[in-house]
Scaffold this active site. Sequence first.
Site, PDB file in Angstrom:
ATOM      1  N   MET A   1       0.925  -1.127   0.171  1.00 19.67           N
ATOM      2  CA  MET A   1       0.115  -0.047  -0.075  1.00 19.67           C
ATOM      3  C   MET A   1       1.057   1.189   0.099  1.00 19.67           C
ATOM      4  O   MET A   1       0.548   2.258  -0.737  1.00 19.67           O
ATOM      5  CB  MET A   1      -1.030   0.098   1.211  1.00 19.67           C
ATOM      6  CG  MET A   1      -1.637   1.285   1.297  1.00 19.67           C
ATOM      7  SD  MET A   1      -3.046   1.138   2.691  1.00 19.67           S
ATOM      8  CE  MET A   1      -2.130   1.117   4.208  1.00 19.67           C
TER       9      MET A   1
ATOM     10  N   LEU B   1      12.874 -10.495  -6.202  1.00 27.17           N
ATOM     11  CA  LEU B   1      14.091 -10.252  -5.267  1.00 27.17           C
ATOM     12  C   LEU B   1      13.448 -10.493  -4.014  1.00 27.17           C
ATOM     13  O   LEU B   1      12.640  -9.832  -3.567  1.00 27.17           O
ATOM     14  CB  LEU B   1      14.736  -8.906  -5.723  1.00 27.17           C
ATOM     15  CG  LEU B   1      15.427  -8.301  -4.427  1.00 27.17           C
ATOM     16  CD1 LEU B   1      16.905  -8.941  -4.574  1.00 27.17           C
ATOM     17  CD2 LEU B   1      15.909  -6.791  -4.655  1.00 27.17           C
TER      18      LEU B   1
ATOM     19  N   LEU C   1      10.804   3.501   6.475  1.00 32.07           N
ATOM     20  CA  LEU C   1       9.535   3.562   7.117  1.00 32.07           C
ATOM     21  C   LEU C   1       9.237   2.750   8.033  1.00 32.07           C
ATOM     22  O   LEU C   1       9.291   1.503   7.993  1.00 32.07           O
ATOM     23  CB  LEU C   1       8.526   3.330   5.898  1.00 32.07           C
ATOM     24  CG  LEU C   1       8.159   4.678   4.869  1.00 32.07           C
ATOM     25  CD1 LEU C   1       9.383   4.697   4.077  1.00 32.07           C
ATOM     26  CD2 LEU C   1       7.093   4.218   3.961  1.00 32.07           C
ATOM     27  N   GLY C   2       9.252   3.356   9.258  1.00 30.45           N
ATOM     28  CA  GLY C   2       8.724   2.532  10.647  1.00 30.45           C
ATOM     29  C   GLY C   2       7.379   2.716  10.894  1.00 30.45           C
ATOM     30  O   GLY C   2       6.570   2.185   9.880  1.00 30.45           O
ATOM     31  N   SER C   3       7.002   2.648  12.275  1.00 28.46           N
ATOM     32  CA  SER C   3       5.567   2.697  12.652  1.00 28.46           C
ATOM     33  C   SER C   3       5.527   3.125  14.192  1.00 28.46           C
ATOM     34  O   SER C   3       6.405   3.233  14.822  1.00 28.46           O
ATOM     35  CB  SER C   3       5.009   1.195  12.818  1.00 28.46           C
ATOM     36  OG  SER C   3       3.915   1.097  13.382  1.00 28.46           O
ATOM     37  N   SER C   4       4.307   3.656  14.226  1.00 33.41           N
ATOM     38  CA  SER C   4       4.008   4.532  15.484  1.00 33.41           C
ATOM     39  C   SER C   4       4.141   3.421  16.787  1.00 33.41           C
ATOM     40  O   SER C   4       4.147   4.114  17.910  1.00 33.41           O
ATOM     41  CB  SER C   4       2.945   5.277  15.446  1.00 33.41           C
ATOM     42  OG  SER C   4       1.785   4.335  15.240  1.00 33.41           O
ATOM     43  N   CYS C   5       4.118   2.069  16.558  1.00 29.53           N
ATOM     44  CA  CYS C   5       4.023   1.211  17.343  1.00 29.53           C
ATOM     45  C   CYS C   5       5.566   1.085  18.274  1.00 29.53           C
ATOM     46  O   CYS C   5       5.247   0.486  19.057  1.00 29.53           O
ATOM     47  CB  CYS C   5       3.314  -0.140  17.091  1.00 29.53           C
ATOM     48  SG  CYS C   5       4.494  -0.929  15.690  1.00 29.53           S
TER      49      CYS C   5
ATOM     50  N   TYR D   1       7.004  -6.850  16.427  1.00 28.69           N
ATOM     51  CA  TYR D   1       7.219  -5.992  15.236  1.00 28.69           C
ATOM     52  C   TYR D   1       7.650  -4.520  15.375  1.00 28.69           C
ATOM     53  O   TYR D   1       8.444  -4.094  14.741  1.00 28.69           O
ATOM     54  CB  TYR D   1       5.713  -5.729  14.667  1.00 28.69           C
ATOM     55  CG  TYR D   1       5.492  -4.840  13.453  1.00 28.69           C
ATOM     56  CD1 TYR D   1       5.853  -5.093  12.161  1.00 28.69           C
ATOM     57  CD2 TYR D   1       5.139  -3.578  13.572  1.00 28.69           C
ATOM     58  CE1 TYR D   1       5.983  -4.303  11.200  1.00 28.69           C
ATOM     59  CE2 TYR D   1       4.907  -2.591  12.726  1.00 28.69           C
ATOM     60  CZ  TYR D   1       5.209  -2.794  11.123  1.00 28.69           C
ATOM     61  OH  TYR D   1       5.043  -2.400  10.227  1.00 28.69           O
TER      62      TYR D   1
ATOM     63  N   LYS E   1      11.222  -2.573  14.025  1.00 31.36           N
ATOM     64  CA  LYS E   1      10.929  -1.399  13.575  1.00 31.36           C
ATOM     65  C   LYS E   1      12.167  -0.334  14.310  1.00 31.36           C
ATOM     66  O   LYS E   1      12.828   0.268  13.629  1.00 31.36           O
ATOM     67  CB  LYS E   1       9.772  -0.835  13.586  1.00 31.36           C
ATOM     68  CG  LYS E   1       8.777  -1.266  12.513  1.00 31.36           C
ATOM     69  CD  LYS E   1       9.263  -1.206  11.239  1.00 31.36           C
ATOM     70  CE  LYS E   1       8.309  -1.735   9.926  1.00 31.36           C
ATOM     71  NZ  LYS E   1       8.978  -1.329   8.563  1.00 31.36           N
TER      72      LYS E   1
ATOM     73  N   PRO F   1       5.206   6.468  10.514  1.00 30.05           N
ATOM     74  CA  PRO F   1       3.958   6.967  10.227  1.00 30.05           C
ATOM     75  C   PRO F   1       2.926   6.439  11.551  1.00 30.05           C
ATOM     76  O   PRO F   1       3.175   5.494  11.987  1.00 30.05           O
ATOM     77  CB  PRO F   1       3.683   6.221   8.999  1.00 30.05           C
ATOM     78  CG  PRO F   1       4.377   4.955   8.956  1.00 30.05           C
ATOM     79  CD  PRO F   1       5.652   5.360   9.870  1.00 30.05           C
TER      80      PRO F   1
ATOM     81  N   HIS G   1      -5.359  -4.298   9.327  1.00 28.89           N
ATOM     82  CA  HIS G   1      -5.759  -3.516  10.107  1.00 28.89           C
ATOM     83  C   HIS G   1      -7.480  -2.888  10.280  1.00 28.89           C
ATOM     84  O   HIS G   1      -8.122  -3.262   9.650  1.00 28.89           O
ATOM     85  CB  HIS G   1      -4.865  -2.048   9.736  1.00 28.89           C
ATOM     86  CG  HIS G   1      -3.466  -2.484  10.041  1.00 28.89           C
ATOM     87  ND1 HIS G   1      -2.799  -2.513   8.988  1.00 28.89           N
ATOM     88  CD2 HIS G   1      -2.855  -2.320  11.098  1.00 28.89           C
ATOM     89  CE1 HIS G   1      -1.571  -2.831   9.312  1.00 28.89           C
ATOM     90  NE2 HIS G   1      -1.463  -2.840  10.476  1.00 28.89           N
TER      91      HIS G   1
ATOM     92  N   ARG H   1      -7.450   6.341  18.153  1.00 28.77           N
ATOM     93  CA  ARG H   1      -6.366   6.076  17.218  1.00 28.77           C
ATOM     94  C   ARG H   1      -6.241   7.341  16.184  1.00 28.77           C
ATOM     95  O   ARG H   1      -7.284   7.860  15.937  1.00 28.77           O
ATOM     96  CB  ARG H   1      -6.495   4.932  16.312  1.00 28.77           C
ATOM     97  CG  ARG H   1      -6.442   3.502  17.123  1.00 28.77           C
ATOM     98  CD  ARG H   1      -4.985   3.156  17.581  1.00 28.77           C
ATOM     99  NE  ARG H   1      -4.839   2.122  18.302  1.00 28.77           N
ATOM    100  CZ  ARG H   1      -4.778   1.840  19.606  1.00 28.77           C
ATOM    101  NH1 ARG H   1      -4.968   2.984  20.241  1.00 28.77           N
ATOM    102  NH2 ARG H   1      -4.651   0.804  20.095  1.00 28.77           N
TER     103      ARG H   1
ATOM    104  N   ASP I   1      -8.054  -4.647  23.348  1.00 24.54           N
ATOM    105  CA  ASP I   1      -8.146  -3.286  22.805  1.00 24.54           C
ATOM    106  C   ASP I   1      -6.884  -2.781  22.269  1.00 24.54           C
ATOM    107  O   ASP I   1      -6.927  -1.980  21.334  1.00 24.54           O
ATOM    108  CB  ASP I   1      -8.497  -2.310  24.028  1.00 24.54           C
ATOM    109  CG  ASP I   1     -10.127  -2.112  24.023  1.00 24.54           C
ATOM    110  OD1 ASP I   1     -10.800  -2.407  22.972  1.00 24.54           O
ATOM    111  OD2 ASP I   1     -10.514  -1.706  25.302  1.00 24.54           O
TER     112      ASP I   1
END
Length: 327
Positions: free
Chosen positions: A20, A45, A111-115, A142, A146, A169, A185, A215, A284
């Site tokens: 995405m 690859l 690119l990482g993640s807010s987690c 995960y 990251k 993000p 998600h 969120r 949750d």
Amino acid sequence: MVTTEDSETPRIYVAGHRGMVGAAILRQLTVASHRVLLTRTHRELDLTDSAAVDAFFAAERPTQVYLAAAKVGGIHANDTYPAEFIYQNLMIEANVIHAAWRHGVERLLFLGSSCIYPRDAAQPMAEEALLTGGLEPTNEPYAIAKIAGIKLCESYNRQYGTDFRSVMPTNLYGPGDNFDLANSHVIPALVRKFHEAKQAGAAEVEVWGSGRPRREFLHVDDMAAACVHVMGLEPAAHQAHTDPRCSHLNVGTGEDVSIAELARTIGEVVGFEGEIRFDPSKPDGTPRKLLDVSRLRSLGWQAAIELREGLEQTYRWFLENRASLRA
């Protein structure tokens, strides 16, 4: 894409261009001329294969890299497949970042993640909150992968003087998302749930959890625009707003909603007229995840797509593509 190339033409590799985020970045980059865009499918690859990655960099000589390739999923997927999430993401990051250094890539964006932030971090979460507390258990593997990606970029910059950058993000949604009910998600899962309930004439839709967690959501096209913006910053401008030990930038809207509010909005967008029932026996996750995006705003970028507008776009895309959606 360009049809001619000279020594000054940027050669830009988008890793994960079928995902995405990678697809959205590719759309952004395709608009501009005077660049060569490099892509490879997973079949062409395998980014967990270090020798194959090194050979690709040696042959194609990319000057810029967007590292958007990753194994991603929602709460259920992260909690069910922790080994796959930590192993695959660690291998992808390590192989691509190391090859980028070995072959002289001028600039890389990870690119990482807010987690990555602690479960109980103060809200909104600033970049400095990294490694100040415990992570949310359901996606800890995960998140650790990251965090390792951020520290890889920092370490290569520190030791070798590379220009490797990281963006974190918030929760993303939009065209190209995974609408599989088990592994997706929250937004794509709810879009599909409400659509199928509407088609079936169901009286209610069940939503996991209490509905109370809050969120923040960012449209993937906004995320892609932010990535291109950050990649285009001159080193002096980028470094002036970052600490070498905290070099990543948050990317989000700076606004959040409760899962209950989100569910009601998606129900309205889809046209579902039944009841919404929450199941508090289901997890949750983190109580709240809102990013402090003041650093990125000070560097000249902010989100442009409102949540309802983005949800309407996403539902239209779902309707147009549901026959061929990937699981």
